[in-house]
Design an enzyme around this catalytic site. Structure first.
Site, short mmCIF file in Angstrom:
data_model
loop_
_atom_site.label_atom_id
_atom_site.label_comp_id
_atom_site.label_asym_id
_atom_site.label_seq_id
_atom_site.Cartn_x
_atom_site.Cartn_y
_atom_site.Cartn_z
N CYS A 1 12.97 -8.81 12.18
CA CYS A 1 12.84 -8.53 10.75
C CYS A 1 12.60 -7.03 10.52
CB CYS A 1 11.70 -9.36 10.16
SG CYS A 1 11.58 -9.25 8.37
N CYS A 2 11.70 -6.43 11.32
CA CYS A 2 11.44 -5.00 11.18
C CYS A 2 12.69 -4.19 11.51
CB CYS A 2 10.30 -4.55 12.09
SG CYS A 2 8.66 -4.91 11.44
N CYS B 1 4.88 -4.00 4.24
CA CYS B 1 5.43 -5.11 3.47
C CYS B 1 4.29 -6.05 3.05
CB CYS B 1 6.43 -5.87 4.31
SG CYS B 1 7.90 -4.91 4.69
N CYS C 1 3.00 -8.82 5.43
CA CYS C 1 2.53 -8.32 6.73
C CYS C 1 1.38 -7.34 6.58
CB CYS C 1 3.68 -7.67 7.49
SG CYS C 1 5.03 -8.80 7.81
N CYS D 1 5.33 -0.32 13.78
CA CYS D 1 6.38 -1.04 13.09
C CYS D 1 7.76 -0.89 13.72
CB CYS D 1 6.47 -0.57 11.65
SG CYS D 1 6.75 1.20 11.54
S1 SF4 Z 1 6.70 -5.54 8.03
FE1 SF4 Z 1 7.03 -7.78 7.94
S2 SF4 Z 1 8.40 -8.21 6.18
FE2 SF4 Z 1 8.42 -5.98 6.62
S3 SF4 Z 1 10.19 -5.70 7.87
FE3 SF4 Z 1 8.47 -5.96 9.30
S4 SF4 Z 1 8.31 -8.18 9.70
FE4 SF4 Z 1 9.69 -7.89 7.95
#
Ligand code: SF4
Length: 245
Positions: free
Chosen positions: A120-121, A203, A206, A230
């Site tokens: 996701c990141c 986000c 998170c 991240c």
């Molecule tokens: S911080 Fe969380 S929602 Fe944002 S990109 Fe990373 S995993 Fe995805």
């Protein structure tokens, strides 16, 4: 890229200089091929305010992951109003990549495994970051040495070796208190979540508030035991992207 620049010599030369002096040097050396990476955290707001005083049309980019808290969007709007000449570029993730990831793993996939969180990141942050950095010779960050253990070896000027560009960290020696003193003195806008015990904001799903005495980054990916980075400043092995050699 300015291939004649020796980042070690530049870092030595800038040692002990103020963030404003470091930014002035950075703009003279690299503008317009330099941009501040901003997530509109407290450090980024300090740098935006400093940049706007030195060069009102300085470049700033941000990554809109699609999952940011509404307070961050409010701050983004406030920045546009307060610093109208700033060149603010908003990067979005690739639609198809988000769509297939969510289709396969679900909208909140990051809670299911570290692997999913990293995916996701990557889709929402790292790939858009790589796009934002294309065509730049240097990027500016709000990283500070005392934020996490693996940031303690950072230099003012580093070579972002995987990308072949320079990385400038003007606030490297500042403390959290100095950041907030600057914000208060200059009445710089900041994310409203900071007043609700969110020292580090990413986000919405998170990020959480922290308890008094907890580490400043304890509110990020708290369900994972060890990883509070991240992926924007670390390489594939989890090491911080920097080169002192
Ligand atoms: S911080 Fe969380 S929602 Fe944002 S990109 Fe990373 S995993 Fe995805």
């Amino acid at each position: 890229m300015n291939t004649t620049l020796d980042h070690n010599l530049a870092a030595q030369k800038l040692e002990g200089r103020s963030p404003q002096e470091i930014l002035t040097w950075t703009l003279e050396e690299f503008y317009p091929r330099v941009s501040l990476a901003s997530s509109f955290g407290a450090e980024d707001m300090v740098l935006i305010d400093m940049l706007a005083q030195i060069r009102p049309d300085a470049r700033v980019f941000t990554l809109d992951t699609g999952r940011l808290p509404s307070e961050t969007y409010d701050l983004m709007a406030a920045v546009r109003q307060k610093y109208p000449q700033l060149q603010l570029e908003i990067m979005f993730p690739a639609t198809e990549a988000v769509q297939s990831m969510v289709q396969e793993h679900g909208i909140n996939l990051f809670y299911d495994s570290v692997e999913n969180r990293k995916q996701c990141c990557y889709v929402r942050k790292v790939e858009p970051l790589n796009r934002a950095l294309q065509g730049l010779d240097a990027w500016i960050t709000g990283l500070r040495r005392d934020q996490t253990d693996n940031r303690s070896n950072m230099q003012i000027v580093e070579l972002d070796a995987p990308r072949g560009i320079f990385k400038i960290n003007p606030l490297i020696d500042w403390s959290n208190d100095q950041v907030w003193a600057y914000i208060r003195d200059r009445q710089v806008p900041y994310n409203a979540l900071h007043d609700k015990n969110y020292p580090s904001i990413g986000c919405a799903p998170c990020t959480r508030s922290i308890e008094p005495g907890e580490d400043l980054r304890a509110g990020r990916w708290w369900w994972e035991l060890s990883n509070q980075e991240c992926g924007l400043h670390v390489d594939a092995d989890g090491k911080l992207v920097s080169a002192k050699a």
